[in-house]
Design an enzyme around this catalytic site. Structure first.
Site, short mmCIF file in Angstrom:
data_model
loop_
_atom_site.label_atom_id
_atom_site.label_comp_id
_atom_site.label_asym_id
_atom_site.label_seq_id
_atom_site.Cartn_x
_atom_site.Cartn_y
_atom_site.Cartn_z
N PHE A 102 0.75 -1.32 0.06
CA PHE A 102 0.08 0.28 0.06
C PHE A 102 0.82 1.16 0.02
CE2 PHE A 102 0.90 -0.24 4.61
CZ PHE A 102 1.01 1.17 4.98
N LYS B 227 -1.00 -7.26 -9.09
CA LYS B 227 -2.10 -7.48 -8.18
C LYS B 227 -1.51 -6.10 -7.26
CE LYS B 227 -2.82 -8.47 -4.38
NZ LYS B 227 -3.53 -7.55 -3.16
N GLU C 218 -4.96 -3.96 -2.12
CA GLU C 218 -6.51 -3.70 -2.24
C GLU C 218 -6.80 -2.44 -1.31
OE1 GLU C 218 -4.62 -6.02 -0.58
OE2 GLU C 218 -5.75 -6.99 1.19
N SER D 268 5.18 -7.04 3.53
CA SER D 268 5.71 -7.47 4.87
C SER D 268 6.35 -8.70 4.80
CB SER D 268 4.63 -7.46 5.71
OG SER D 268 3.79 -8.50 5.58
N CYS E 78 9.79 1.55 3.54
CA CYS E 78 10.53 0.67 4.07
C CYS E 78 12.06 0.97 4.32
CB CYS E 78 10.48 -0.57 3.01
SG CYS E 78 11.26 -0.03 1.13
N GLU F 274 9.07 -4.11 13.39
CA GLU F 274 8.66 -2.99 12.37
C GLU F 274 7.30 -2.33 12.78
OE1 GLU F 274 7.30 -4.06 8.47
OE2 GLU F 274 8.70 -2.26 7.54
P1 NAD Z 1 1.45 -6.66 3.24
O1 NAD Z 1 2.41 -7.75 2.99
O2 NAD Z 1 0.46 -6.74 3.99
O3 NAD Z 1 0.71 -6.62 1.75
C1 NAD Z 1 1.57 -6.75 0.51
C2 NAD Z 1 0.60 -7.54 -0.45
O4 NAD Z 1 0.60 -8.80 -0.20
C3 NAD Z 1 -0.75 -6.90 -0.86
O5 NAD Z 1 -0.85 -6.76 -2.25
C4 NAD Z 1 -1.65 -7.85 -0.31
O6 NAD Z 1 -3.00 -7.73 -0.59
C5 NAD Z 1 -1.09 -9.05 -0.13
N1 NAD Z 1 -1.18 -9.92 1.10
C6 NAD Z 1 -1.52 -9.46 2.30
N2 NAD Z 1 -1.57 -10.56 3.03
C7 NAD Z 1 -1.29 -11.78 2.21
C8 NAD Z 1 -1.39 -12.99 2.79
N3 NAD Z 1 -1.78 -13.46 3.88
N4 NAD Z 1 -1.11 -13.87 1.86
C9 NAD Z 1 -0.97 -13.34 0.36
N5 NAD Z 1 -0.91 -12.40 0.11
C10 NAD Z 1 -1.17 -11.24 0.87
O7 NAD Z 1 2.14 -5.43 3.21
P2 NAD Z 1 1.59 -3.92 3.13
O8 NAD Z 1 1.23 -3.64 4.54
O9 NAD Z 1 0.64 -3.53 2.04
O10 NAD Z 1 2.85 -2.88 3.12
C11 NAD Z 1 3.72 -2.60 4.09
C12 NAD Z 1 4.83 -3.56 4.38
O11 NAD Z 1 5.70 -3.66 2.92
C13 NAD Z 1 6.00 -3.21 5.21
O12 NAD Z 1 6.14 -4.31 5.98
C14 NAD Z 1 7.15 -2.52 4.44
O13 NAD Z 1 8.36 -2.52 4.97
C15 NAD Z 1 7.00 -3.43 3.20
N6 NAD Z 1 7.65 -2.92 2.03
C16 NAD Z 1 8.70 -3.22 1.85
C17 NAD Z 1 9.56 -2.69 0.82
C18 NAD Z 1 10.92 -3.10 0.49
O14 NAD Z 1 11.71 -2.53 -0.58
N7 NAD Z 1 11.47 -3.92 1.15
C19 NAD Z 1 9.06 -1.59 0.00
C20 NAD Z 1 7.73 -1.22 0.30
C21 NAD Z 1 7.12 -1.84 1.49
#
Ligand code: NAD
Length: 490
Positions: free
Chosen positions: A155, A179, A182, A232, A287, A381
């Site tokens: 997001f 994808k 959401e 994450s 991040c 985090e």
């Molecule tokens: P998230 O892991 O909740 O969601 C990321 C994606 O995974 C979304 O598209 C979501 O729909 C999907 N998803 C969520 N739960 C899932 C599950 N159980 N099974 C399969 N798919 C699932 O992350 P977020 O809250 O959208 O974003 C924030 C996180 O992203 C933070 O931890 C941040 O550090 C990380 N991030 C990392 C980088 C990097 O370069 N390392 C860059 C941007 C964000």
């Protein structure tokens, strides 16, 4: 400055084969975190929608991949111009769906433009290799696309993160299923519309909205060759394991806990403003954000200046919202836990509200001092505008604290000593290092990617490393001199 919304945004719909696709299943409300207003409904798709998108991408692949690299980049020259033309509208879309400030949202679109500039430079970078290995016999290596590939995004950068992967994957001849998160599905809709306007053939770029079900269907799909994921660590691990066990290429970027090591000789104003900007920019939802400051020896003067700077940051003015009510609750809980464990809250962002935007989700900048390495705010985090200060006597202790983190996205050192900076550059256990830079994002053409539990997979996600990820080598040996004596190769 946060501005009032002025645009009409698109409804979140799946985008398959160049068209908006009907959807009959469950939808989820999309809320603007700025004020809690409803923006759209997002389809919570599943396997049938992934199947349809992959079918379209697979059908588009032969035509798209048969074009030359120089032909394919023409679409992105036009697309880059469209990003510039629609800068204000795209900025506003990120602002309203993600909650970051107008300036931060604009910087995100500017970064997407830079990523397109790297993609259009591919013909200058991806030059095949050829050598006459014995008289009349040539060996050549050509980079070929993989086929249908998938990109899954988080997001926090609704526009930029899809641009980390989609332009490079497409320019290199793949067709794509995206994808988006959401929580922020709208920016991706405009991406699809503008790519179409730029001349991308139907089916080359498809969007399937939803959550876990869509991600699992992507990881399991026989005709998806590679998966990139950003999100994450918990989900990155699941995706990496599932996609890899289905024999796909995968790079999965996870969460972060970035340490900034501040030495007593650091430049006062620059250090304080960099640390505060790093921890509070995009409401701490980067991040690459500073999460732990390790203050070595006498750094009280720098902490005092950070407190002064943090007090000039006002939610709803120069600080955006966090993504959801759940995020606000989680961040405030971390602050309260640290307080209960004996840490000292120097600046407290709990309970922040913005007049006229009472439905929004705001946390003010927060500085927590006298944190110890065992506290949850030191290890986990938080993903909010919060910095935990751990004090140490020596640089070795500070490095040991940084090294003990499970994560390894970024680390930075603030000092005026080149020799000490070099020690941290060598010993920090992170993929991206800053020296007197609080958010050490490598700009194009340098690759972006962390270490440890901040990234699973070999490739970095941008830069030259992404070329390896999105292509496979074809090795061809040719002989055109029938008179030549037969040798072991014939
Ligand atoms: P998230 O892991 O909740 O969601 C990321 C994606 O995974 C979304 O598209 C979501 O729909 C999907 N998803 C969520 N739960 C899932 C599950 N159980 N099974 C399969 N798919 C699932 O992350 P977020 O809250 O959208 O974003 C924030 C996180 O992203 C933070 O931890 C941040 O550090 C990380 N991030 C990392 C980088 C990097 O370069 N390392 C860059 C941007 C964000």
């Amino acid at each position: 400055m946060i501005t009032p919304t002025q645009i009409k945004w698109p409804e979140a719909k799946n985008h398959i084969n160049g068209q908006v696709a009907d959807f009959q299943g469950t939808t989820m409300e999309v809320i603007s975190p700025l004020d809690g207003a409803r923006l759209s409904e997002v389809p919570m798709s599943g396997k049938p929608e992934v199947d349809a998108a992959v079918k379209a991408a697979k059908e588009a692949f032969p035509n798209w991949s048969s074009k030359t690299l120089k032909e394919r980049v023409q679409v992105f020259f036009r697309y880059r111009a469209l990003l510039e033309k629609h800068m204000d509208e795209l900025t506003e879309l990120v602002h309203i769906e993600n909650g970051k400030t107008w300036d931060e949202a604009k910087a995100e679109i500017e970064k997407s433009i830079e990523l397109c500039e790297f993609a259009v430079s591919m013909p200058q970078i991806v030059v095949n290799e050829v050598q006459e290995v014995s008289r009349g016999v040539e060996c050549r290596i050509e980079r070929k696309p993989l086929g249908v590939v998938a990109c899954i995004s988080p997001f926090n950068f609704p526009n930029m993160v899809p641009h980390w992967t989609v332009p490079n994957a497409l320019v290199l001849g793949n067709t794509v299923v995206l994808k988006p998160s959401e929580l922020v599905p709208l920016s991706a809709m405009r991406m699809a519309e503008l790519l179409k306007e730029a001349g991308l053939p139907n089916g080359c770029f498809n969007i399937v909205h939803g959550g876990k079900e869509v991600v699992e269907a992507i990881c399991d799909h026989t005709h998806i060759e590679a998966v990139s994921f950003v999100g994450s660590t918990a989900v990155a691990k699941l995706v990496y394991i599932r996609a890899s066990s289905n024999l796909k290429r995968c790079v999965a970027l996870g969460g972060a806990k970035n340490h900034l090591l501040v030495l007593p000789d650091a430049h006062l104003e620059m250090t304080a403003s960099n640390v505060v900007a790093s921890m509070s920019g995009c409401a701490g939802q980067r991040c690459m954000a500073a999460s732990v400051m390790v203050g070595v020896d006498q750094v009280q003067h720098i902490i005092d200046k950070m407190v002064e700077d943090a007090k000039t940051i006002v939610p709803g003015e120069n600080l955006g919202s966090v993504i959801s009510a759940a995020a606000k609750e989680r961040i405030e809980k971390y602050i309260s836990e640290a307080e209960a464990a004996g840490a000292k809250i120097l600046v407290d962002g709990r309970g922040a509200t913005v007049p006229g935007k009472e439905g929004g989700f705001y946390v003010g900048p927060t500085i927590i001092d006298y944190v110890t390495p065992d506290m949850s705010v030191a290890k986990e985090e938080i993903f909010g505008p919060v910095i935990s200060i751990i004090r140490t006597k020596t640089l070795d202790e500070a490095i040991a604290i940084e090294n003990s983190s499970n994560y390894g996205n970024a680390a930075a050192v603030f000092t005026q000593s080149g020799a000490l900076a070099k020690v941290v550059m060598e010993k920090a256990s992170a993929g991206m290092i800053g020296v007197n830079i609080g958010v050490p994002v490598p700009r194009e053409p340098f690759a972006f990617g962390g270490w440890n539990e901040s990234k699973f997979g070999v490739a970095d996600i941008t830069g030259k490393s992404s070329i390896e990820f999105w292509t496979q080598n074809k090795k061809t040996s040719t002989k055109w001199n029938p008179e030549a004596r037969t040798n072991w190769m014939s």
